[in-house]
Design an enzyme around this catalytic site. Structure first.
Site, PDB file in Angstrom:
ATOM      1  N   ASP A  57       0.502  -1.305   0.275  1.00 25.17           N
ATOM      2  CA  ASP A  57      -0.720   0.633  -0.100  1.00 25.17           C
ATOM      3  C   ASP A  57       0.672   1.534   0.143  1.00 25.17           C
ATOM      4  OD1 ASP A  57      -2.661   1.670   0.435  1.00 25.17           O
ATOM      5  OD2 ASP A  57      -1.303   1.657   2.289  1.00 25.17           O
ATOM      6  N   SER A  58       0.632   2.235   0.033  1.00 24.47           N
ATOM      7  CA  SER A  58       1.089   4.066  -0.544  1.00 24.47           C
ATOM      8  C   SER A  58       1.751   3.935   0.895  1.00 24.47           C
ATOM      9  CB  SER A  58       0.204   4.704  -0.436  1.00 24.47           C
ATOM     10  OG  SER A  58      -1.356   4.570   0.141  1.00 24.47           O
TER      11      SER A  58
ATOM     12  N   CYS B 165      -4.281  -0.939  -1.794  1.00 23.30           N
ATOM     13  CA  CYS B 165      -3.879   0.628  -2.220  1.00 23.30           C
ATOM     14  C   CYS B 165      -5.043   0.571  -3.222  1.00 23.30           C
ATOM     15  CB  CYS B 165      -2.823   0.908  -2.892  1.00 23.30           C
ATOM     16  SG  CYS B 165      -3.804   2.622  -2.867  1.00 23.30           S
TER      17      CYS B 165
ATOM     18  N   GLU C  79      -6.069   9.023   9.951  1.00 23.20           N
ATOM     19  CA  GLU C  79      -4.636   9.365  10.581  1.00 23.20           C
ATOM     20  C   GLU C  79      -4.658   9.311  11.963  1.00 23.20           C
ATOM     21  OE1 GLU C  79      -1.449   8.837   7.908  1.00 23.20           O
ATOM     22  OE2 GLU C  79      -2.182   7.212   6.079  1.00 23.20           O
TER      23      GLU C  79
ATOM     24  N   CYS D 256     -11.396   3.230  -0.324  1.00 21.26           N
ATOM     25  CA  CYS D 256      -9.698   3.496   0.313  1.00 21.26           C
ATOM     26  C   CYS D 256      -9.263   2.857   1.525  1.00 21.26           C
ATOM     27  CB  CYS D 256      -9.813   4.696   0.277  1.00 21.26           C
ATOM     28  SG  CYS D 256      -8.473   5.238   1.673  1.00 21.26           S
TER      29      CYS D 256
ATOM     30  N   HIS E 248      -8.442   2.822   4.245  1.00 23.13           N
ATOM     31  CA  HIS E 248      -8.350   3.816   5.564  1.00 23.13           C
ATOM     32  C   HIS E 248      -9.476   4.154   5.963  1.00 23.13           C
ATOM     33  CE1 HIS E 248      -4.679   4.815   4.351  1.00 23.13           C
ATOM     34  NE2 HIS E 248      -4.617   6.367   5.370  1.00 23.13           N
TER      35      HIS E 248
END
Ligand code: DGL
Length: 268
Positions: free
Chosen positions: A10-11, A73, A152, A184, A186
């Site tokens: 993932d990023s 991702c 985050e 996504c 997150h």
């Protein structure tokens, strides 16, 4: 190959939601994770750049001897999956198709919403895959880039997050979607709040859980599952930039101790 690890990337830290889901479903498998923290975020970068990053990470994972690569991702999947599959013989799974399959299964009214990064929404990958399967679907797609930072920040139930979500979810409410794809890495962490806001009549498609099911299915099909189903596998995490921030977030996204995080240098 049966006892080789599964590679996941993932990023940044978000893909650990996918690692967590895979570990929960397939605890016997060893997992190697790469978070490209030095170049995070991917969500607003060009497809050419994302393809290059994804190729570098896949090269690294292949050198670790993985039996399968999971592109956790969403942005890397929409831009890079086809290029990776062309370049490498080992199976490469992306996070979009499992989410699409789950949305098709969940919707009753045919009114489906998608939220994701700017790159994911602009690529139209989800929209096209859904319409290809069922052209009569009514789709509402919107980029919701602020959500990554809010997650985050751990503002999972914060009033500011709720306010921003009100704005972001307005077109989906107006379109009366009965299914919302959380497109996504997150967003699974916001499932609680989004669920409270949209109510139980809207199904939330969590890309992490669906990805884990797709991995299990692929291992079964290719007879690649670990030969000892009783063992508990390891989770090795690499990041292209190491920081205490990443270590703290990793613990939260993974839902358990992240162990020693190693630095990886990614190059062409
Ligand atoms: N991992 C990205 C995704 O799922 C979100 C974070 C980023 O923009 O890099 O699209």
């Amino acid at each position: 190959m049966k006892n080789a690890p599964i590679g996941i990337f993932d990023s940044g830290v978000g893909g650990l939601t996918v690692v967590r889901a895979i570990h929960d479903l397939l605890p016997q498998e060893d997992l190697i994770y790469v978070g490209d923290t030095a170049r995070f975020p991917y969500g607003n970068k060009s497809p050419a750049t994302i393809i290059r990053y994804a190729q570098q990470i896949t090269e690294f994972l292949q050198k670790q001897g993985v039996k399968l690569v999971v592109v956790a991702c969403n942005t890397a999947t929409v831009h890079g999956l086809a290029a990776l599959r062309e370049q490498w013989a080992l199976p490469v799974l992306g996070v979009v198709q499992p989410g699409v399959d789950a949305a098709l299964e969940a919707t009753r009214s045919g009114r489906v919403g998608i939220i994701g990064t700017v790159g994911t929404i602009q690529s139209k990958a989800y929209q096209q895959a859904l319409l290809q399967a069922r052209p009569e679907l009514h789709i509402t797609a919107s980029a919701t880039p602020l959500l990554v930072s809010l997650v985050e920040e751990d503002w999972l139930q914060h009033a500011a997050t709720q306010l921003i979500l009100e704005e972001y979810l307005a077109p989906h409410r107006a379109a009366q979607v009965d299914t919302l794809v959380l497109g996504c890495t997150h967003y699974p962490l916001l499932k609680g709040l989004i669920g409270q806001m949209l109510g139980p009549e809207v199904a939330l498609v969590d890309s992490a859980e669906n990805m884990a099911r797709a991995v299990a299915e692929r291992l079964r099909q290719d007879d690649l599952g670990h030969s000892n189903s009783k063992r508990v596998g390891t989770i090795q995490i690499y990041a292209s930039d190491l920081s205490t921030q990443f270590a703290n977030l990793a613990h939260r996204f993974l839902g358990r101790e992240a162990g020693t995080i190693e630095k990886v240098v990614l190059t062409d």
